[in-house]
Design a protein around this motif. Structure first.
Motif, PDB file in Angstrom:
ATOM      1  N   THR A  15       0.811  -1.178   0.096  1.00  0.00           N
ATOM      2  CA  THR A  15       0.115   0.130  -0.102  1.00  0.00           C
ATOM      3  C   THR A  15       0.744   1.337   0.028  1.00  0.00           C
ATOM      4  O   THR A  15       1.724   1.415   0.810  1.00  0.00           O
ATOM      5  CB  THR A  15      -0.905   0.058   1.294  1.00  0.00           C
ATOM      6  OG1 THR A  15      -1.714  -1.047   1.185  1.00  0.00           O
ATOM      7  CG2 THR A  15      -1.882   1.028   1.294  1.00  0.00           C
ATOM      8  N   ASN A  16       0.629   2.494  -0.770  1.00  0.00           N
ATOM      9  CA  ASN A  16       1.117   3.535  -1.193  1.00  0.00           C
ATOM     10  C   ASN A  16       2.560   3.493  -1.804  1.00  0.00           C
ATOM     11  O   ASN A  16       3.321   4.138  -1.836  1.00  0.00           O
ATOM     12  CB  ASN A  16       1.356   4.349   0.221  1.00  0.00           C
ATOM     13  CG  ASN A  16       0.448   4.575   1.289  1.00  0.00           C
ATOM     14  OD1 ASN A  16      -0.775   4.909   0.464  1.00  0.00           O
ATOM     15  ND2 ASN A  16       0.330   4.286   2.169  1.00  0.00           N
ATOM     16  N   GLY A  17       2.728   2.033  -2.260  1.00  0.00           N
ATOM     17  CA  GLY A  17       3.911   1.681  -3.119  1.00  0.00           C
ATOM     18  C   GLY A  17       3.645   2.157  -4.756  1.00  0.00           C
ATOM     19  O   GLY A  17       2.644   2.690  -4.984  1.00  0.00           O
ATOM     20  N   THR A  18       4.877   1.839  -5.529  1.00  0.00           N
ATOM     21  CA  THR A  18       4.913   2.514  -6.663  1.00  0.00           C
ATOM     22  C   THR A  18       5.063   1.283  -7.723  1.00  0.00           C
ATOM     23  O   THR A  18       6.080   0.540  -7.277  1.00  0.00           O
ATOM     24  CB  THR A  18       5.693   3.481  -6.896  1.00  0.00           C
ATOM     25  OG1 THR A  18       5.439   4.720  -6.441  1.00  0.00           O
ATOM     26  CG2 THR A  18       5.956   3.832  -8.399  1.00  0.00           C
TER      27      THR A  18
ATOM     28  N   ASN B 234       6.422  -0.022 -10.847  1.00  0.00           N
ATOM     29  CA  ASN B 234       7.163   0.241 -12.161  1.00  0.00           C
ATOM     30  C   ASN B 234       7.058  -0.468 -13.355  1.00  0.00           C
ATOM     31  O   ASN B 234       7.237  -1.778 -13.332  1.00  0.00           O
ATOM     32  CB  ASN B 234       8.899  -0.028 -11.625  1.00  0.00           C
ATOM     33  CG  ASN B 234       9.165   0.815 -10.487  1.00  0.00           C
ATOM     34  OD1 ASN B 234       8.996   2.170 -10.561  1.00  0.00           O
ATOM     35  ND2 ASN B 234      10.130   0.200  -9.655  1.00  0.00           N
TER      36      ASN B 234
ATOM     37  N   SER C  85      -2.761   6.621 -11.231  1.00  0.00           N
ATOM     38  CA  SER C  85      -1.814   7.835 -11.781  1.00  0.00           C
ATOM     39  C   SER C  85      -0.736   7.046 -12.097  1.00  0.00           C
ATOM     40  O   SER C  85       0.052   6.658 -11.706  1.00  0.00           O
ATOM     41  CB  SER C  85      -1.570   8.612 -10.710  1.00  0.00           C
ATOM     42  OG  SER C  85      -2.787   9.401  -9.932  1.00  0.00           O
TER      43      SER C  85
ATOM     44  N   SER D 270       2.850   8.071 -14.442  1.00  0.00           N
ATOM     45  CA  SER D 270       3.912   9.116 -14.354  1.00  0.00           C
ATOM     46  C   SER D 270       3.930   9.732 -15.892  1.00  0.00           C
ATOM     47  O   SER D 270       4.433  10.860 -16.096  1.00  0.00           O
ATOM     48  CB  SER D 270       5.251   8.956 -13.938  1.00  0.00           C
ATOM     49  OG  SER D 270       5.615   7.762 -14.513  1.00  0.00           O
TER      50      SER D 270
ATOM     51  N   ASN E 292       5.683   4.897 -14.122  1.00  0.00           N
ATOM     52  CA  ASN E 292       5.494   4.361 -12.861  1.00  0.00           C
ATOM     53  C   ASN E 292       3.913   4.793 -12.629  1.00  0.00           C
ATOM     54  O   ASN E 292       3.341   5.619 -13.048  1.00  0.00           O
ATOM     55  CB  ASN E 292       6.220   5.548 -11.851  1.00  0.00           C
ATOM     56  CG  ASN E 292       7.744   4.976 -11.702  1.00  0.00           C
ATOM     57  OD1 ASN E 292       8.074   4.007 -12.270  1.00  0.00           O
ATOM     58  ND2 ASN E 292       8.393   5.882 -11.633  1.00  0.00           N
TER      59      ASN E 292
ATOM     60  N   THR F 189       0.838   4.787  -9.547  1.00  0.00           N
ATOM     61  CA  THR F 189       0.453   4.732  -8.199  1.00  0.00           C
ATOM     62  C   THR F 189      -1.164   4.499  -8.072  1.00  0.00           C
ATOM     63  O   THR F 189      -1.807   4.967  -8.996  1.00  0.00           O
ATOM     64  CB  THR F 189       0.715   6.093  -7.243  1.00  0.00           C
ATOM     65  OG1 THR F 189       0.332   7.167  -8.241  1.00  0.00           O
ATOM     66  CG2 THR F 189       2.432   6.315  -7.505  1.00  0.00           C
TER      67      THR F 189
ATOM     68  N   SER G 272      -4.776   4.517  -5.596  1.00  0.00           N
ATOM     69  CA  SER G 272      -5.480   5.292  -4.523  1.00  0.00           C
ATOM     70  C   SER G 272      -5.899   4.480  -3.443  1.00  0.00           C
ATOM     71  O   SER G 272      -6.245   4.913  -2.390  1.00  0.00           O
ATOM     72  CB  SER G 272      -6.841   6.180  -4.882  1.00  0.00           C
ATOM     73  OG  SER G 272      -7.755   5.444  -5.438  1.00  0.00           O
TER      74      SER G 272
ATOM     75  N   VAL H  67      -2.141  -4.480  -5.078  1.00  0.00           N
ATOM     76  CA  VAL H  67      -1.688  -3.489  -3.933  1.00  0.00           C
ATOM     77  C   VAL H  67      -2.173  -3.892  -2.756  1.00  0.00           C
ATOM     78  O   VAL H  67      -3.497  -3.883  -2.664  1.00  0.00           O
ATOM     79  CB  VAL H  67      -2.281  -2.091  -4.416  1.00  0.00           C
ATOM     80  CG1 VAL H  67      -1.717  -0.863  -3.096  1.00  0.00           C
ATOM     81  CG2 VAL H  67      -1.886  -1.558  -5.556  1.00  0.00           C
TER      82      VAL H  67
END
Length: 525
Positions: free
Chosen positions: A442-445, A447, A476, A478, A486, A488, A490, A524
Motif C-alpha cells: 500500500t502506497n507503493g509504486t 514500475n 496515476s 507518471s 510508474n 500509483t 489510491s 496493491v
C-alpha cells in the motif's frame, strides 16, 4: 532478347493497369473521416469529407448502422476534387457510418468514438454459464461416431471428408486436412464458416496444413456435406427461445469438432486455435469463450456481436434478431423474449470468458458487422492481441489477411514454424509484452515497462498509452504515453492495466493501422 522484350512489355502493361485502377478509384465519389485513423473521443467535433470528380449535390446520412434511424442527414454541394466537410459530434462511445449518394453513385465511410470505453449495452444473463454447461452435457451424451472418407491428396497434405455426431439427430460435416512430410504431433486450427447455405461455403483449408504444419478442420454448420446445399439451412430457428436458436447446434458442432481433434493421436494435445470470417468470426469468438481447450483466436469482421443494440436504436451485428422479431411478429412480448434469448448467442459475453491471445480484423466502413460491436467484444478480452483496423474497407478480408494469420499462429504456436511448404516465411509479426504481474505494498509504486516487437526485433517509438481496465480505485501514471512508466494507486486491491501501441506504416496509402496490446495485473496489498 525476345524474352526480355516480352517481360518489359508485360511489366509496362501491369504498370498501366494498376495506374488506371488507382486513377479510377480516386475519381469516384468518396467519403471518409478527416482524421486519417478515424478515431475520436466522445464529445469531440469531427468531420466527414466528401470528394467527387464532378460538381453537384450529394445527399448524406449518418447512422449507427444502416438499419437505424439517421443521426444527421442533409445535402451538400461539392466542387470537383475538393473535399466538402460535414461536421458531426457523438456524445457517447460508439461507431457511425456516413453514407453518401450522387447521381447513382454511393460510398460509405466510418468513424469511432472513445473505442476503449465501449461496453455491453445490457448485462449478460445470470445463468449464462449454467445454460452452456447444460448444452455441453447434452452434446456429451451424443456419441461422436466419426466417419472419414478420402477426398484429395497433394505432395504436402491429405484431405478427408468428415462427419461427427451432433445434438438434435444432426451431424457435423466438414473437411479434415493433415500435413505430409513432417512427423507428428501437430497443432490444430478449426475454421468456422461465413454466413450462407451455398455449396462449398465451408471448403477444405489444406493451406493451413501445408503452410502451417497443422491439422486443419473446416466445418459447416448445416446438416449436409459442405459442398451440397442444405434445403433446411438456418431452420428451424425460434429466435425467442434460447434452445430454439439455430446457432445452438452450430456451437455444439464446433465443440464436437474440438472433441474429435483431441481424440487424434497425431494432435499435440495443447495447441488449438479457432478462426473465422464474418459469421465464422463470431462463431470462433463464441467457441473460444465456451471451450477452454481453445488457446488462440483469429477473427475477421465478426458477426454475432451486440444483438441488444437495435433495441435501443444502436448498432448491432448480424443476425438482426430484434429487427427480425419486429418485422415478423410485431409485438413487444416476442421482442422481449428475443432480446433475452439472443443474449446467450452474443459474442460480447463469450469474449470475457476467453483467456488467450487474439488476432482481430475490423473495418470502419463495414455495413454488416459494425465496428463498435466488434470493438466492444475485443474490450472484454484480457490477454495480449493484435487488431488490424481498415478505415475504408467494407465487409471483407484486408490485404495481408493470410500472412498476418500465419504470423500470429507461428508466434502463438511455435510448432507451426515447421511445415511441409518449402518456401514458407518464418516471420512472427507483431507482439506486445506488458511485463509480469506485480505485487506492491500500500502506497507503493509499480514500475511498468512494456516492449513491442515485430518479427522478434524491438519496435521502439510507436505511439503508446497505458490505461486502467478495472480496479477498486484511481491510478496515476507518471508518463502514460511511454513504454515505461510508474503507477500509483489510491487504494488497495487488484488492478488490470492495458498497454496499447499503435503502428501506422500504411495509414496514408492503404488506410489501415495496427494496435498491439497486452495486460498486466497489479495487486496493491
Amino acid at each position: 532478347m525476345y524474352l526480355f522484350s516480352m517481360k518489359s512489355f508485360f511489366r509496362i502493361g501491369l504498370v498501366f493497369i494498376f495506374s488506371w485502377i488507382a486513377l479510377s478509384s480516386s475519381a469516384q465519389l468518396q467519403v471518409a473521416a478527416s482524421r486519417p485513423d478515424a478515431n475520436y473521443e466522445a464529445g469531440e467535433m469531427m468531420y466527414f469529407e466528401i470528394t467527387s470528380p464532378t460538381w453537384g449535390p450529394v445527399d448524406y446520412v449518418i447512422r449507427y448502422d444502416v438499419k437505424m434511424p439517421p443521426l444527421a442527414s442533409g445535402t451538400v454541394v461539392v466542387n470537383p476534387n475538393t473535399p466538402t466537410k460535414i461536421p458531426f459530434v457523438m456524445e457517447e462511445p460508439g461507431s457511425v457510418l456516413c453514407s453518401v449518394s450522387k447521381n447513382g453513385e454511393f460510398a460509405t465511410g466510418g468513424a469511432i468514438f472513445s473505442r476503449f470505453d465501449l461496453e455491453p449495452i445490457e448485462e449478460e444473463p445470470a445463468d449464462f454459464d449454467n445454460f452452456w454447461n447444460g448444452v455441453k452435457a447434452e452434446l456429451a451424451a451424443v456419441p461422436m461416431n466419426p466417419v472419414l472418407t478420402f477426398y484429395d491428396s497433394t505432395s504436402l497434405s491429405e484431405t478427408y471428408r468428415i462427419n461427427l455426431g451432433n445434438i438434435n439427430n444432426r451431424r457435423v460435416y466438414g473437411f479434415l486436412s493433415i500435413p505430409k512430410g513432417i512427423p507428428p504431433p501437430y497443432p490444430a486450427i478449426l475454421t468456422l464458416p461465413p454466413f450462407g447455405n451455398a455449396a462449398n461455403n465451408a471448403p477444405p483449408q489444406p493451406i493451413i496444413s501445408e503452410w502451417g504444419g497443422a491439422i486443419s478442420l473446416s466445418i459447416s454448420i448445416h446438416n449436409s456435406e459442405p459442398d451440397v446445399v442444405d434445403p433446411n439451412s438456418y431452420l428451424p430457428n425460434n429466435i425467442a427461445d434460447r434452445d430454439g436458436i439455430y446457432y445452438k447446434q452450430a456451437i455444439t458442432g464446433a465443440i464436437r469438432a474440438i472433441d474429435y481433434i483431441f481424440s487424434r493421436s497425431d494432435f499435440n494435445g495443447t495447441d488449438l486455435g479457432v478462426a473465422g470470417i464474418s459469421q465464422g468470426g463470431g462463431l470462433a469468438l463464441m467457441t473460444a469463450g465456451i471451450d477452454h481447450r481453445v488457446k488462440s483466436l483469429a477473427q475477421t469482421v465478426s458477426a454475432l456481436c451486440g444483438h441488444s443494440g437495435h433495441r435501443y436504436d444502436r448498432a448491432a451485428g448480424l443476425p438482426l434478431y430484434i429487427l427480425d422479431s419486429r418485422g415478423t411478429y410485431g409485438n413487444i412480448s416476442h421482442e422481449d423474449s428475443t432480446l433475452v434469448a439472443s443474449k446467450y448467442y452474443d459474442g460480447i459475453y463469450f469474449a470475457k470468458r476467453f483467456h488467450g491471445p487474439a488476432l482481430s480484423f475490423i473495418s470502419y466502413a463495414d455495413t454488416i458487422s459494425p465496428a463498435s460491436t466488434i470493438l466492444t467484444a475485443i474490450n472484454q478480452l484480457d490477454e495480449k492481441g493484435i487488431i488490424m483496423h481498415s478505415i475504408r474497407l467494407g465487409h471483407d478480408n484486408p490485404m495481408g489477411f493470410w500472412d498476418m494469420r500465419f504470423e500470429f499462429w507461428r508466434k502463438t504456436f511455435p510448432a507451426m514454424d515447421t511445415n511441409p511448404f518449402p518456401w514458407t516465411l518464418h516471420t512472427t509479426g507483431y507482439d506486445a509484452d506488458a511485463g509480469n504481474d506485480i505485487f506492491i505494498s500500500t502506497n507503493g509504486t509499480a514500475n511498468l515497462s512494456a516492449t513491442v516487437t515485430y518479427n522478434g526485433a524491438p519496435l521502439n517509438g510507436l505511439s503508446a498509452k497505458w490505461m486502467v481496465v478495472d480496479g477498486p480505485g484511481k491510478v496515476s501514471f507518471s508518463s502514460p504515453t511511454s513504454y515505461s512508466t510508474n503507477a500509483t494507486f489510491s487504494q488497495s486491491g487488484t488492478y488490470t492495466l492495458r498497454f496499447v501501441a499503435t503502428d501506422t506504416p500504411n495509414l496514408n496509402t492503404e488506410w489501415e493501422f495496427f494496435t498491439i496490446y497486452d495486460f498486466v495485473k497489479v495487486t496493491v496489498n
